[in-house]
Design a protein around this motif. Structure first.
Motif, mmCIF file in Angstrom:
data_model
loop_
_atom_site.group_PDB
_atom_site.id
_atom_site.type_symbol
_atom_site.label_atom_id
_atom_site.label_comp_id
_atom_site.label_asym_id
_atom_site.label_seq_id
_atom_site.Cartn_x
_atom_site.Cartn_y
_atom_site.Cartn_z
ATOM 1 N N GLU A 47 0.835 -1.205 0.000
ATOM 2 C CA GLU A 47 0.000 0.000 0.000
ATOM 3 C C GLU A 47 0.874 1.260 0.000
ATOM 4 O O GLU A 47 0.537 2.260 -0.632
ATOM 5 N N ILE A 48 2.000 1.209 0.698
ATOM 6 C CA ILE A 48 2.946 2.332 0.708
ATOM 7 C C ILE A 48 3.531 2.513 -0.688
ATOM 8 O O ILE A 48 3.630 3.631 -1.198
ATOM 9 N N GLU A 49 3.913 1.396 -1.315
ATOM 10 C CA GLU A 49 4.461 1.472 -2.669
ATOM 11 C C GLU A 49 3.451 2.076 -3.638
ATOM 12 O O GLU A 49 3.806 2.896 -4.489
ATOM 13 N N ALA A 50 2.196 1.678 -3.521
ATOM 14 C CA ALA A 50 1.158 2.214 -4.408
ATOM 15 C C ALA A 50 0.975 3.715 -4.175
ATOM 16 O O ALA A 50 0.849 4.497 -5.125
ATOM 17 N N ALA A 51 0.973 4.123 -2.901
ATOM 18 C CA ALA A 51 0.789 5.547 -2.586
ATOM 19 C C ALA A 51 1.967 6.386 -3.074
ATOM 20 O O ALA A 51 1.783 7.516 -3.532
ATOM 21 N N ALA A 52 3.176 5.842 -2.991
ATOM 22 C CA ALA A 52 4.379 6.587 -3.381
ATOM 23 C C ALA A 52 4.757 6.383 -4.846
ATOM 24 O O ALA A 52 5.630 7.082 -5.355
ATOM 25 N N ASP A 53 4.129 5.394 -5.490
ATOM 26 C CA ASP A 53 4.442 5.037 -6.864
ATOM 27 C C ASP A 53 5.921 4.695 -7.029
ATOM 28 O O ASP A 53 6.564 5.084 -8.009
ATOM 29 N N ARG A 54 6.464 3.986 -6.023
ATOM 30 C CA ARG A 54 7.840 3.498 -6.081
ATOM 31 C C ARG A 54 7.996 2.390 -5.050
ATOM 32 O O ARG A 54 7.198 2.276 -4.137
ATOM 33 N N SER A 55 9.030 1.580 -5.190
ATOM 34 C CA SER A 55 9.241 0.447 -4.287
ATOM 35 C C SER A 55 9.763 0.919 -2.929
ATOM 36 O O SER A 55 10.289 2.031 -2.800
ATOM 37 N N VAL A 56 9.622 0.041 -1.944
ATOM 38 C CA VAL A 56 10.157 0.340 -0.612
ATOM 39 C C VAL A 56 11.660 0.588 -0.704
ATOM 40 O O VAL A 56 12.180 1.521 -0.089
ATOM 41 N N VAL A 57 12.365 -0.227 -1.483
ATOM 42 C CA VAL A 57 13.810 -0.054 -1.641
ATOM 43 C C VAL A 57 14.109 1.335 -2.205
ATOM 44 O O VAL A 57 15.008 2.033 -1.732
ATOM 45 N N GLU A 58 13.334 1.771 -3.208
ATOM 46 C CA GLU A 58 13.543 3.094 -3.805
ATOM 47 C C GLU A 58 13.235 4.202 -2.802
ATOM 48 O O GLU A 58 13.948 5.212 -2.755
ATOM 49 N N ILE A 59 12.193 4.038 -2.011
ATOM 50 C CA ILE A 59 11.845 5.061 -1.014
ATOM 51 C C ILE A 59 12.994 5.211 -0.015
ATOM 52 O O ILE A 59 13.421 6.322 0.297
ATOM 53 N N PHE A 63 14.858 8.730 -0.147
ATOM 54 C CA PHE A 63 14.407 9.650 0.903
ATOM 55 C C PHE A 63 14.864 9.289 2.309
ATOM 56 O O PHE A 63 14.740 10.090 3.223
ATOM 57 N N GLY A 64 15.332 8.062 2.517
ATOM 58 C CA GLY A 64 15.804 7.633 3.821
ATOM 59 C C GLY A 64 14.712 6.983 4.663
ATOM 60 O O GLY A 64 13.520 7.045 4.345
ATOM 61 N N GLU A 65 15.161 6.340 5.734
ATOM 62 C CA GLU A 65 14.234 5.590 6.578
ATOM 63 C C GLU A 65 13.225 6.494 7.280
ATOM 64 O O GLU A 65 12.053 6.137 7.421
ATOM 65 N N GLU A 66 13.642 7.676 7.720
ATOM 66 C CA GLU A 66 12.715 8.559 8.449
ATOM 67 C C GLU A 66 11.516 8.946 7.581
ATOM 68 O O GLU A 66 10.370 8.905 8.035
ATOM 69 N N ALA A 67 11.773 9.308 6.333
ATOM 70 C CA ALA A 67 10.676 9.659 5.421
ATOM 71 C C ALA A 67 9.793 8.447 5.156
ATOM 72 O O ALA A 67 8.565 8.558 5.101
ATOM 73 N N PHE A 68 10.422 7.272 5.011
ATOM 74 C CA PHE A 68 9.641 6.055 4.814
ATOM 75 C C PHE A 68 8.714 5.818 6.000
ATOM 76 O O PHE A 68 7.528 5.537 5.834
ATOM 77 N N ARG A 69 9.244 5.932 7.227
ATOM 78 C CA ARG A 69 8.433 5.674 8.427
ATOM 79 C C ARG A 69 7.276 6.660 8.550
ATOM 80 O O ARG A 69 6.186 6.309 9.005
ATOM 81 N N ASP A 70 7.493 7.902 8.144
ATOM 82 C CA ASP A 70 6.419 8.895 8.177
ATOM 83 C C ASP A 70 5.302 8.500 7.205
ATOM 84 O O ASP A 70 4.116 8.516 7.562
ATOM 85 N N GLY A 71 5.675 8.142 5.991
ATOM 86 C CA GLY A 71 4.674 7.702 5.017
ATOM 87 C C GLY A 71 3.993 6.420 5.456
ATOM 88 O O GLY A 71 2.779 6.257 5.278
ATOM 89 N N GLU A 72 4.768 5.521 6.045
ATOM 90 C CA GLU A 72 4.231 4.256 6.540
ATOM 91 C C GLU A 72 3.148 4.501 7.591
ATOM 92 O O GLU A 72 2.073 3.904 7.547
ATOM 93 N N ARG A 73 3.426 5.403 8.533
ATOM 94 C CA ARG A 73 2.455 5.717 9.592
ATOM 95 C C ARG A 73 1.151 6.234 8.995
ATOM 96 O O ARG A 73 0.057 5.830 9.395
#
Length: 183
Positions: A47-59, A63-73
Motif C-alpha cells: 500500500e505504501i508502494e502504491a501511494a508513493a508510486d515506487r518500491s520500498v527499496v527506492e523510497i 528519501f531515507g528511513e525517516e521519510a519512509f516511516r512517516d509515510g508508513e504511519r
C-alpha cells in the motif's frame, strides 16, 4: 471451523495487525487469515508502494528511513479505518512509537515471533529488504531483533511463527485471539 482446523472467532470488530520482523510470514499468513475470517487483506508495504508510486527499496534509497516511516504511519492510519480486516505491517512499523500507538488504539495486534535462523532462511530468498542490503545481514537481523523485541512484546497476543507451516500459524493466531477474548 476454519479451513486450517481452528475454530473461527465469534466476530472480529476491528482490524487485526500482524507485527514482527521481516521473514516472520506476515503477508502470507495474513492472506490466509483474512480468507479464514472472511475479511479483506492489506499488505502495508504494498500500500505504501502504491501511494508513493515506487518500491520500498527506492523510497529508502531516495528519501531515507525517516521519510519512509512517516509515510508508513500515514498509510497504516488510513488502512486502520477499513473496519475488520487483516493488515500485515512492515517489520519496523510497530517499533515506531507513533505508529504503535495508532495500531494499539484501532486494531488487535498479533506478534508473529520466529527465531533468527528461520527468519534468515526466509529473507535470504529475495533481495527486497532494504535494511538487509549489507555485508552482514545476519548481524543486522540480530540487532533488529534485540532493538524491536520490547515493542513487539506490547502486541495484544503473540504466536510462534517458526513452524514453517502457514496453516499452523493461522490456527495459532485464531486460537490466541479466542483465548485472549479478542474475538
Amino acid at each position: 471451523m476454519s479451513d486450517f482446523g481452528a475454530p473461527l472467532p465469534a466476530r472480529i470488530d476491528r482490524p487485526i495487525a500482524l507485527v514482527g520482523l521481516m521473514g516472520a510470514g506476515k503477508t502470507t499468513v495474513g492472506r490466509r487469515l483474512a480468507k479464514a475470517l472472511g475479511v479483506k487483506f492489506f499488505d502495508a508495504d504494498r500500500e505504501i508502494e502504491a501511494a508513493a508510486d515506487r518500491s520500498v527499496v527506492e523510497i529508502f534509497s531516495d528519501f531515507g528511513e525517516e521519510a519512509f516511516r512517516d509515510g508508513e504511519r500515514k498509510v497504516i492510519a488510513r488502512l486502520l479505518e477499513n473496519g475488520p480486516c487483516v493488515i500485515a505491517l512492515g517489520g519496523g512499523a510497530f517499533a515506531n512509537d507513533n505508529t504503535r500507538a495508532i495500531v494499539k488504539d484501532k486494531a488487535i495486534s498479533v506478534w508473529m515471533k520466529a527465531d533468527l535462523d528461520t527468519l534468515m532462511s526466509r529473507v535470504s530468498r529475495r533481495d527486497t529488504r532494504p535494511l538487509l542490503l549489507t555485508d552482514d545481514p545476519r548481524k543486522v537481523m540480530a540487532d533488529l531483533m534485540a532493538r524491536r523485541e520490547s515493542a513487539y512484546a506490547q502486541a495484544d497476543v503473540a504466536v510462534d511463527a517458526s513452524s514453517g507451516s502457514h496453516a499452523i500459524t493461522v490456527d495459532a493466531i485464531l486460537e490466541a485471539l479466542g483465548n485472549a477474548g479478542l474475538a
